[in-house]
Motif scaffolding. Structure first.
Motif, mmCIF file in Angstrom:
data_model
loop_
_atom_site.group_PDB
_atom_site.id
_atom_site.type_symbol
_atom_site.label_atom_id
_atom_site.label_comp_id
_atom_site.label_asym_id
_atom_site.label_seq_id
_atom_site.Cartn_x
_atom_site.Cartn_y
_atom_site.Cartn_z
ATOM 1 N N VAL A 277 0.834 -1.207 0.000
ATOM 2 C CA VAL A 277 0.000 0.000 0.000
ATOM 3 C C VAL A 277 0.870 1.260 0.000
ATOM 4 O O VAL A 277 0.660 2.183 -0.804
ATOM 5 N N THR A 278 1.854 1.283 0.882
ATOM 6 C CA THR A 278 2.702 2.479 1.003
ATOM 7 C C THR A 278 3.483 2.749 -0.275
ATOM 8 O O THR A 278 3.479 3.862 -0.811
ATOM 9 N N VAL A 279 4.151 1.709 -0.780
ATOM 10 C CA VAL A 279 5.021 1.900 -1.945
ATOM 11 C C VAL A 279 4.208 2.137 -3.212
ATOM 12 O O VAL A 279 4.609 2.936 -4.071
ATOM 13 N N ILE B 253 9.663 0.379 -23.815
ATOM 14 C CA ILE B 253 9.030 0.365 -22.493
ATOM 15 C C ILE B 253 8.963 -1.048 -21.923
ATOM 16 O O ILE B 253 8.912 -1.228 -20.701
ATOM 17 N N ARG B 254 8.968 -2.072 -22.773
ATOM 18 C CA ARG B 254 9.014 -3.443 -22.270
ATOM 19 C C ARG B 254 10.386 -3.756 -21.667
ATOM 20 O O ARG B 254 10.489 -4.437 -20.647
ATOM 21 N N LYS B 255 11.454 -3.269 -22.301
ATOM 22 C CA LYS B 255 12.794 -3.552 -21.800
ATOM 23 C C LYS B 255 13.047 -2.909 -20.449
ATOM 24 O O LYS B 255 13.708 -3.490 -19.591
ATOM 25 N N VAL B 256 12.537 -1.695 -20.259
ATOM 26 C CA VAL B 256 12.756 -1.002 -18.985
ATOM 27 C C VAL B 256 11.565 -1.131 -18.042
ATOM 28 O O VAL B 256 11.530 -0.514 -16.985
ATOM 29 N N ARG B 257 10.569 -1.935 -18.448
ATOM 30 C CA ARG B 257 9.412 -2.281 -17.612
ATOM 31 C C ARG B 257 8.476 -1.110 -17.323
ATOM 32 O O ARG B 257 7.725 -1.131 -16.349
ATOM 33 N N ILE B 258 8.533 -0.059 -18.157
ATOM 34 C CA ILE B 258 7.620 1.070 -17.947
ATOM 35 C C ILE B 258 6.169 0.649 -18.184
ATOM 36 O O ILE B 258 5.243 1.176 -17.544
ATOM 37 N N ASP B 259 5.963 -0.315 -19.083
ATOM 38 C CA ASP B 259 4.593 -0.752 -19.380
ATOM 39 C C ASP B 259 3.913 -1.376 -18.170
ATOM 40 O O ASP B 259 2.691 -1.477 -18.111
ATOM 41 N N GLU B 260 4.711 -1.789 -17.166
ATOM 42 C CA GLU B 260 4.152 -2.421 -15.973
ATOM 43 C C GLU B 260 3.696 -1.412 -14.916
ATOM 44 O O GLU B 260 2.988 -1.775 -13.973
ATOM 45 N N LEU B 261 4.120 -0.148 -15.035
ATOM 46 C CA LEU B 261 3.860 0.827 -13.970
ATOM 47 C C LEU B 261 2.385 0.980 -13.602
ATOM 48 O O LEU B 261 2.057 1.080 -12.412
ATOM 49 N N PRO B 262 1.447 1.018 -14.571
ATOM 50 C CA PRO B 262 0.039 1.158 -14.178
ATOM 51 C C PRO B 262 -0.482 0.012 -13.317
ATOM 52 O O PRO B 262 -1.527 0.150 -12.669
ATOM 53 N N GLN B 263 0.232 -1.110 -13.291
ATOM 54 C CA GLN B 263 -0.222 -2.232 -12.470
ATOM 55 C C GLN B 263 -0.119 -1.945 -10.980
ATOM 56 O O GLN B 263 -0.674 -2.695 -10.162
ATOM 57 N N THR B 264 0.604 -0.889 -10.622
ATOM 58 C CA THR B 264 0.649 -0.518 -9.206
ATOM 59 C C THR B 264 -0.746 -0.191 -8.679
ATOM 60 O O THR B 264 -0.990 -0.256 -7.473
ATOM 61 N N TRP B 265 -1.663 0.177 -9.585
ATOM 62 C CA TRP B 265 -3.048 0.397 -9.175
ATOM 63 C C TRP B 265 -3.671 -0.904 -8.693
ATOM 64 O O TRP B 265 -4.410 -0.927 -7.702
ATOM 65 N N SER B 266 -3.375 -2.022 -9.364
ATOM 66 C CA SER B 266 -3.858 -3.335 -8.929
ATOM 67 C C SER B 266 -3.247 -3.722 -7.591
ATOM 68 O O SER B 266 -3.885 -4.380 -6.768
ATOM 69 N N VAL B 267 -1.987 -3.307 -7.376
ATOM 70 C CA VAL B 267 -1.336 -3.564 -6.083
ATOM 71 C C VAL B 267 -2.029 -2.781 -4.981
ATOM 72 O O VAL B 267 -2.305 -3.305 -3.895
ATOM 73 N N LYS C 256 -5.082 -1.803 -4.879
ATOM 74 C CA LYS C 256 -6.411 -2.371 -4.631
ATOM 75 C C LYS C 256 -6.334 -3.722 -3.929
ATOM 76 O O LYS C 256 -7.351 -4.216 -3.437
ATOM 77 N N GLY C 257 -5.169 -4.331 -3.895
ATOM 78 C CA GLY C 257 -5.025 -5.613 -3.216
ATOM 79 C C GLY C 257 -5.201 -6.825 -4.117
ATOM 80 O O GLY C 257 -5.177 -7.956 -3.644
ATOM 81 N N GLU C 258 -5.377 -6.608 -5.411
ATOM 82 C CA GLU C 258 -5.514 -7.729 -6.340
ATOM 83 C C GLU C 258 -4.167 -8.356 -6.662
ATOM 84 O O GLU C 258 -4.090 -9.522 -7.044
ATOM 85 N N MET C 259 -3.114 -7.565 -6.523
ATOM 86 C CA MET C 259 -1.761 -8.030 -6.782
ATOM 87 C C MET C 259 -0.855 -7.567 -5.640
ATOM 88 O O MET C 259 -1.251 -6.768 -4.787
ATOM 89 N N SER C 260 0.373 -8.083 -5.647
ATOM 90 C CA SER C 260 1.421 -7.619 -4.747
ATOM 91 C C SER C 260 2.601 -7.199 -5.615
ATOM 92 O O SER C 260 2.613 -7.437 -6.819
ATOM 93 N N PHE C 261 3.569 -6.550 -5.024
ATOM 94 C CA PHE C 261 4.755 -6.221 -5.809
ATOM 95 C C PHE C 261 5.541 -7.488 -6.157
ATOM 96 O O PHE C 261 6.143 -7.581 -7.226
ATOM 97 N N VAL C 262 5.530 -8.457 -5.252
ATOM 98 C CA VAL C 262 6.285 -9.693 -5.472
ATOM 99 C C VAL C 262 5.342 -10.878 -5.444
ATOM 100 O O VAL C 262 4.522 -11.013 -4.529
ATOM 101 N N LYS D 41 -0.618 -14.590 -3.772
ATOM 102 C CA LYS D 41 -1.066 -13.447 -4.567
ATOM 103 C C LYS D 41 -0.076 -13.188 -5.703
ATOM 104 O O LYS D 41 1.137 -13.215 -5.492
ATOM 105 N N PRO D 42 -0.571 -12.924 -6.910
ATOM 106 C CA PRO D 42 0.340 -12.642 -8.030
ATOM 107 C C PRO D 42 1.067 -11.320 -7.829
ATOM 108 O O PRO D 42 0.637 -10.471 -7.045
ATOM 109 N N GLY D 43 2.174 -11.154 -8.567
ATOM 110 C CA GLY D 43 2.979 -9.956 -8.387
ATOM 111 C C GLY D 43 3.460 -9.346 -9.688
ATOM 112 O O GLY D 43 3.391 -9.969 -10.754
ATOM 113 N N ILE D 44 3.973 -8.125 -9.574
ATOM 114 C CA ILE D 44 4.549 -7.443 -10.735
ATOM 115 C C ILE D 44 5.906 -8.044 -11.065
ATOM 116 O O ILE D 44 6.261 -8.238 -12.228
#
Length: 462
Positions: free
Chosen positions: A278-280, A356-370, A372-378, A405-408
């Motif tokens: 939540v914090t991160v 953006i795939r190489k530097v993982r920028i495309d994954e950044l919006p998934q922090t919204w799922s984190v 909300k509790g649907e995902m974790s960072f790890v 829980k799935p992760g980024i």
């Protein structure tokens, strides 16, 4: 290997880490003393500046872990080690600059920091030049005797022959296999006393690698070996320890049921994990919002279609949820919504998407799922329902990866390049099962740090 917080760490890595910690503290102290004497300043006892020394050493050592400076290649190639050290020092000093700004009492003078950094760089390179080959050689390797001469025993031999392996096969004992494949294996009947045979070969472990265990376990032999102080391991446990994954070719349901792991008493760990998520995620969404918006504009300018897209994924306990990603492929990448594996140099990926795939920028919006509790960072990477249905039919224990829980990012992502086949999915499943079985906050921290290595040195990103 030694087990720290459920995770296995090679003795050579642990020793090098301890040596580095001492050297970094010494470098910080020397930098302080040299500068103080240059300006005629009284050098007070070391304890008066201990927090600053610890901050310097901790920041650089965390950076060393993050860039993979304790990997196998660092023991085998001084050039590789020096390159990783340079990146780690640059990263560590950058983090120290931020830390000194936020917490001024921990700050070193710029001149102190410069001297300490130069001394640390020299010491770290010298230590790897002097100890690298020894640490990567046979001195710290465990000698083992393999009971078996079939395909499983041959796999252990192949593992031991790889660069950076932590074991040496001192001998094989053929246990009456009808079709042995290991040459030079000594028949069990030719050994009067197996325990004495193990001791004579100076082995510290016996690994059971029988092709068929029913009515074939040499219980008396194993008991005598164990009472001599030599450890006895089953091949699944041995491979888990040495490879950091659960080997699907050798594992069976009873081993998963009765082996250590999958602990249910994770209340405190779970609370800590959720609090961290939540914090991160909040901070990351705020900090990276400009990057996300600029990338979205670039995507819109390059190709037609929305900059963001939603995709259904399978999460905890097989529950479905939608993730949001920045679009990296053409809008018509999947006809009629039919899921398609990504390929190497996939022509559907746009120019912006490849970056953006190489530097993982495309994954950044998934922090919204984190958040909300649907995902974790790890955690294990969430897959699409179509792929999950297919993989559960073809891979044993695939459903078990959904018990966490799935992760980024995750243990599989930092240890295995991006895969686009059933065989790749099998390898990644082995790492996911290891994570689910051996989860701890320490392992999460290690994965988060090592994710930086994957970003800095991309391998297999698609």
């Amino acid at each position: 290997m030694i087990r720290l917080f459920k995770h296995y760490v090679p003795h050579a890595v642990l020793l090098l880490g301890l040596v580095d910690a001492v050297l970094l503290m010494a470098a910080a102290e020397l930098g302080w003393v040299i500068r103080a004497r240059q300006i005629g300043m009284l050098v007070e006892p070391t304890v008066t500046r201990l927090p600053q020394l610890i901050a310097f050493a901790a920041a650089l050592q965390i950076a060393l872990v993050a860039v993979g400076a304790y990997g196998v290649a660092s023991f085998l190639s001084l050039r590789f080690a020096a390159a990783r050290l340079a990146v780690a020092i640059l990263l560590g000093v950058s983090c120290l600059s931020i830390l000194f700004f936020l917490v001024p009492p921990l700050a070193l003078w710029r001149s102190n920091l410069a001297y300490a950094t130069l001394i640390a760089a020299a010491l770290l390179v010298v230590v790897r030049a002097l100890l690298g080959r020894a640490l990567g050689g046979d001195t710290f390797k465990r000698r083992i005797i393999v009971l078996g001469a079939g395909r499983r025993a041959a796999r252990i031999g192949a593992l031991a022959s790889q660069p950076g392996a932590n074991v040496i096969v001192a001998g094989y004992v053929a246990m009456g296999e009808p079709n042995p494949v290991v040459r030079g294996a000594v028949p069990r009947d030719a050994i009067p006393n197996l325990a004495a045979h193990v001791v004579d070969h100076n082995a510290g472990e016996v690994v059971l690698a029988l092709e068929e265990r029913r009515n074939a376990l040499p219980l008396k032999d194993l008991l005598r070996v164990r009472t001599t102080g030599v450890s006895v391991s089953e091949i699944s446990s041995f491979l888990e320890r040495e490879t950091g994954r659960i080997d699907l070719h050798s594992v069976n349901p009873s081993w998963l049921i009765f082996s250590d792991g999958f602990a249910s008493g994770r209340m405190l760990s779970s609370v800590f994990k959720r609090g961290f998520d939540v914090t991160v995620s909040l901070l990351l969404l705020i900090v990276t919002l400009p990057v996300i918006l600029v990338t979205a504009v670039a995507i819109k300018l390059e190709s037609r279609g929305p900059a963001f897209y939603r995709q259904r994924r399978v999460g905890l306990y097989n529950q479905g949820f939608d993730i949001v990603k920045l679009r990296s492929m053409r809008q018509d990448a999947e006809v009629a919504g039919q899921a398609v594996w990504a390929e190497r140099d996939d022509p559907r990926i746009t120019r912006i998407g490849r970056f953006i795939r190489k530097v993982r920028i495309d994954e950044l919006p998934q922090t919204w799922s984190v958040l909300k509790g649907e995902m974790s960072f790890v955690g294990p990477r969430p897959e699409r329902p179509q792929f999950v249905e297919q993989l559960e039919q073809q891979l044993p224990y695939y459903a078990e990866r959904h018990m966490v829980k799935p992760g980024i990012t995750g243990w599989a992502q930092i240890n295995y390049p991006y895969g686009a086949s059933i065989e790749d999915a099998r390898h990644k499943l082995e790492y996911d099962l290891y994570y689910a079985k051996n989860y701890s906050p320490f392992l999460d921290l290690l994965i988060l740090l090592q994710t930086l290595r994957v970003v800095l040195f991309p391998s297999g990103a698609r």
